[in-house]
Design an enzyme around this catalytic site. Structure first.
Site, PDB file in Angstrom:
ATOM      1  N   ASP A 126      -7.210   5.142   5.388  1.00 35.49           N
ATOM      2  CA  ASP A 126      -7.411   6.037   6.537  1.00 35.49           C
ATOM      3  C   ASP A 126      -8.194   7.245   6.030  1.00 35.49           C
ATOM      4  O   ASP A 126      -7.649   8.348   5.887  1.00 35.49           O
ATOM      5  CB  ASP A 126      -6.049   6.450   7.103  1.00 35.49           C
ATOM      6  CG  ASP A 126      -5.294   5.256   7.650  1.00 35.49           C
ATOM      7  OD1 ASP A 126      -5.712   4.722   8.679  1.00 35.49           O
ATOM      8  OD2 ASP A 126      -4.298   4.828   7.020  1.00 35.49           O
ATOM      9  N   GLN A 147      -8.532  10.307   8.280  1.00 31.35           N
ATOM     10  CA  GLN A 147      -7.223  10.980   8.342  1.00 31.35           C
ATOM     11  C   GLN A 147      -7.000  11.853   7.108  1.00 31.35           C
ATOM     12  O   GLN A 147      -6.496  12.975   7.199  1.00 31.35           O
ATOM     13  CB  GLN A 147      -6.119   9.936   8.456  1.00 31.35           C
ATOM     14  CG  GLN A 147      -4.718  10.490   8.259  1.00 31.35           C
ATOM     15  CD  GLN A 147      -3.638   9.480   8.543  1.00 31.35           C
ATOM     16  OE1 GLN A 147      -3.309   9.227   9.690  1.00 31.35           O
ATOM     17  NE2 GLN A 147      -3.052   8.892   7.503  1.00 31.35           N
ATOM     18  N   VAL A 171      -5.056  -0.363  -1.076  1.00 29.36           N
ATOM     19  CA  VAL A 171      -4.505  -1.573  -1.710  1.00 29.36           C
ATOM     20  C   VAL A 171      -4.892  -2.762  -0.833  1.00 29.36           C
ATOM     21  O   VAL A 171      -4.810  -2.686   0.400  1.00 29.36           O
ATOM     22  CB  VAL A 171      -2.969  -1.459  -1.853  1.00 29.36           C
ATOM     23  CG1 VAL A 171      -2.375  -2.735  -2.436  1.00 29.36           C
ATOM     24  CG2 VAL A 171      -2.632  -0.268  -2.748  1.00 29.36           C
ATOM     25  N   SER A 221      -0.141  -1.988   8.345  1.00 25.58           N
ATOM     26  CA  SER A 221       1.039  -2.423   9.114  1.00 25.58           C
ATOM     27  C   SER A 221       0.608  -3.254  10.317  1.00 25.58           C
ATOM     28  O   SER A 221       1.421  -3.978  10.898  1.00 25.58           O
ATOM     29  CB  SER A 221       1.838  -1.211   9.585  1.00 25.58           C
ATOM     30  OG  SER A 221       2.132  -0.399   8.484  1.00 25.58           O
ATOM     31  N   ARG A 222      -0.655  -3.133  10.723  1.00 24.61           N
ATOM     32  CA  ARG A 222      -1.134  -3.884  11.889  1.00 24.61           C
ATOM     33  C   ARG A 222      -1.502  -5.329  11.553  1.00 24.61           C
ATOM     34  O   ARG A 222      -1.694  -6.135  12.459  1.00 24.61           O
ATOM     35  CB  ARG A 222      -2.369  -3.204  12.490  1.00 24.61           C
ATOM     36  CG  ARG A 222      -2.032  -1.902  13.155  1.00 24.61           C
ATOM     37  CD  ARG A 222      -3.274  -1.120  13.516  1.00 24.61           C
ATOM     38  NE  ARG A 222      -2.934   0.272  13.737  1.00 24.61           N
ATOM     39  CZ  ARG A 222      -2.591   0.784  14.911  1.00 24.61           C
ATOM     40  NH1 ARG A 222      -2.583   0.017  15.973  1.00 24.61           N
ATOM     41  NH2 ARG A 222      -2.265   2.050  15.023  1.00 24.61           N
ATOM     42  N   GLY A 249       0.831  -1.210   0.000  1.00 26.08           N
ATOM     43  CA  GLY A 249       0.000   0.000   0.000  1.00 26.08           C
ATOM     44  C   GLY A 249       0.865   1.259   0.000  1.00 26.08           C
ATOM     45  O   GLY A 249       0.647   2.196  -0.785  1.00 26.08           O
ATOM     46  N   HIS A 250       1.881   1.265   0.878  1.00 24.66           N
ATOM     47  CA  HIS A 250       2.794   2.422   0.908  1.00 24.66           C
ATOM     48  C   HIS A 250       3.519   2.560  -0.436  1.00 24.66           C
ATOM     49  O   HIS A 250       3.704   3.669  -0.947  1.00 24.66           O
ATOM     50  CB  HIS A 250       3.858   2.243   1.995  1.00 24.66           C
ATOM     51  CG  HIS A 250       3.324   2.223   3.390  1.00 24.66           C
ATOM     52  ND1 HIS A 250       3.350   1.098   4.172  1.00 24.66           N
ATOM     53  CD2 HIS A 250       2.766   3.191   4.144  1.00 24.66           C
ATOM     54  CE1 HIS A 250       2.832   1.369   5.366  1.00 24.66           C
ATOM     55  NE2 HIS A 250       2.461   2.637   5.368  1.00 24.66           N
ATOM     56  N   GLN A 295       0.284  10.391  18.328  1.00 24.31           N
ATOM     57  CA  GLN A 295      -0.989   9.913  17.782  1.00 24.31           C
ATOM     58  C   GLN A 295      -1.419   8.565  18.347  1.00 24.31           C
ATOM     59  O   GLN A 295      -2.425   8.013  17.924  1.00 24.31           O
ATOM     60  CB  GLN A 295      -0.945   9.878  16.252  1.00 24.31           C
ATOM     61  CG  GLN A 295      -0.059   8.811  15.645  1.00 24.31           C
ATOM     62  CD  GLN A 295       0.025   8.958  14.134  1.00 24.31           C
ATOM     63  OE1 GLN A 295       0.728   9.836  13.628  1.00 24.31           O
ATOM     64  NE2 GLN A 295      -0.695   8.125  13.407  1.00 24.31           N
TER      65      GLN A 295
HETATM   66  O1  PAF Z   1      -0.992   7.054   8.263  1.00 28.11           O
HETATM   67  C1  PAF Z   1       0.080   7.076   8.921  1.00 28.11           C
HETATM   68  O2  PAF Z   1       0.941   6.221   8.762  1.00 28.11           O
HETATM   69  C2  PAF Z   1       0.307   8.173   9.956  1.00 28.11           C
HETATM   70  O3  PAF Z   1      -0.886   8.523  10.574  1.00 28.11           O
HETATM   71  C3  PAF Z   1       0.984   9.412   9.347  1.00 28.11           C
HETATM   72  C4  PAF Z   1       0.123  10.096   8.311  1.00 28.11           C
HETATM   73  C5  PAF Z   1       2.327   9.037   8.744  1.00 28.11           C
HETATM   74  C6  PAF Z   1       1.253  10.449  10.457  1.00 28.11           C
HETATM   75  O4  PAF Z   1       2.079   9.933  11.445  1.00 28.11           O
END
Ligand code: PAF
Length: 296
Positions: free
Chosen positions: A152, A155, A178, A188-189, A38-39, A63
């Site tokens: 997210d 977010q 993705v 990642s979890r 995904g990243h 966070q």
């Molecule tokens: O989505 C993330 O991985 C985090 O919330 C982010 C946007 C990198 C901020 O720490």
């Protein structure tokens, strides 16, 4: 090929200033590491739009509203740099905590409206932490474009609102979620799931997608959400934190599907909290009905 690892904002600014002198467009992909496909899709999207791409890696303590969750968050910088190398990303900006939150740091960026409800209701302070760190990363990198995953989704709204409200000259680009081949949204979890939980996990996406299709087909909102909630619990999830229909554009809660919407969920599978969402286009007005006007 390897990616340059940069630790300080001073060093980063020298590199970006040089790119700017050459008239280059710069993109940033903010991450907390533990990179997955995904990243990497965000990095590819960024490379398609910009001349230079900075990936940030910072596990942001502000966070996390739970110390155990922060401690358990995977830290895999070496592997992350290796995954980035073949993509063509230019810089991995991996600052120490002191570079982001120096001694005496006392500022919090808090976004109203879109931060409320959904994850905001269950993770107090989470979006303040996200908005604060992302504002810093936008200002430290000075990027023109920033890429975030739609997984997210709240977010994404928070970050867009923050950049607009603070006049940070950056375009926030949302990219599609993705998924694994069985539909589970990449996260990642996911590595925290046991084998048995991993079998159950895709039922979140499949239930959500089925509910989204029913809603688009004109099914009543309350009943469809109640049935989907039951299906998630029956599949083996221990708690559904929320399952809500919200407007795509501004995240306002919807009782009826009268505009483009998203169906969003957060649910616990054992000790792992998973989130996901799907687009819900409003039911199409049948063409014959739309065109035909009975004579008065
Ligand atoms: O989505 C993330 O991985 C985090 O919330 C982010 C946007 C990198 C901020 O720490």
């Amino acid at each position: 090929m390897s990616v340059a690892i940069v630790r300080t904002v001073a060093e980063l600014r020298v590199i970006v200033a040089d790119w700017r002198r050459q008239g280059m467009k710069v993109a940033v992909v903010p991450t907390m590491g533990a990179l997955h496909a995904g990243h990497l899709s965000l990095v590819r999207a960024a490379l398609a739009e910009a001349d230079r791409v900075i990936v940030t890696l910072f596990v942001n303590p502000k966070q996390f509203n739970n110390a155990a969750d922060l401690a358990a968050y995977p830290r895999t910088e070496h592997e992350d740099a290796a995954k980035l190398a073949p993509t063509g990303a230019d810089v991995l900006y991996a600052p120490d905590a002191g570079e982001i939150y120096p001694d005496g740091f006392a500022t919090t960026v808090s976004v109203g409206g879109v931060s409320e409800g959904l994850c905001g209701a269950y993770r107090p302070g989470h979006f303040d932490g996200v908005a604060t760190v992302v504002a810093k990363l936008f200002l430290q990198t000075g990027a023109d474009l920033a890429f975030f995953g739609e997984k997210d989704f709240q977010q994404l709204h928070v970050v867009r609102r923050m950049a607009r409200d603070l006049d940070i000259p950056i375009t926030v680009v949302g990219c599609p979620t993705v998924r694994e081949t069985d539909g589970l949204a990449m996260s990642s979890r996911n590595v925290r799931l046991s084998l048995a939980e991993r079998e159950v996990a895709p039922r979140l996406a499949s239930t959500l997608l089925e509910a989204a299709k029913k809603l688009s087909g004109g099914a009543p909102v309350d009943q469809t959400l109640a049935e989907a909630r039951t299906a998630i619990l029956t599949a083996g999830f221990k708690q559904v934190e929320y399952l809500e229909l919200r407007a795509e554009e501004d995240l306002l809660p919807l009782q009826n599907l009268d505009r483009p919407a998203r169906l969003l969920v957060a649910a616990w599978l054992g000790e792992t909290r998973l989130i996901d969402n799907f687009k819900v286009p409003p039911a199409a007005v049948p063409r014959a009905r739309a065109r035909f006007r009975p004579a008065a």
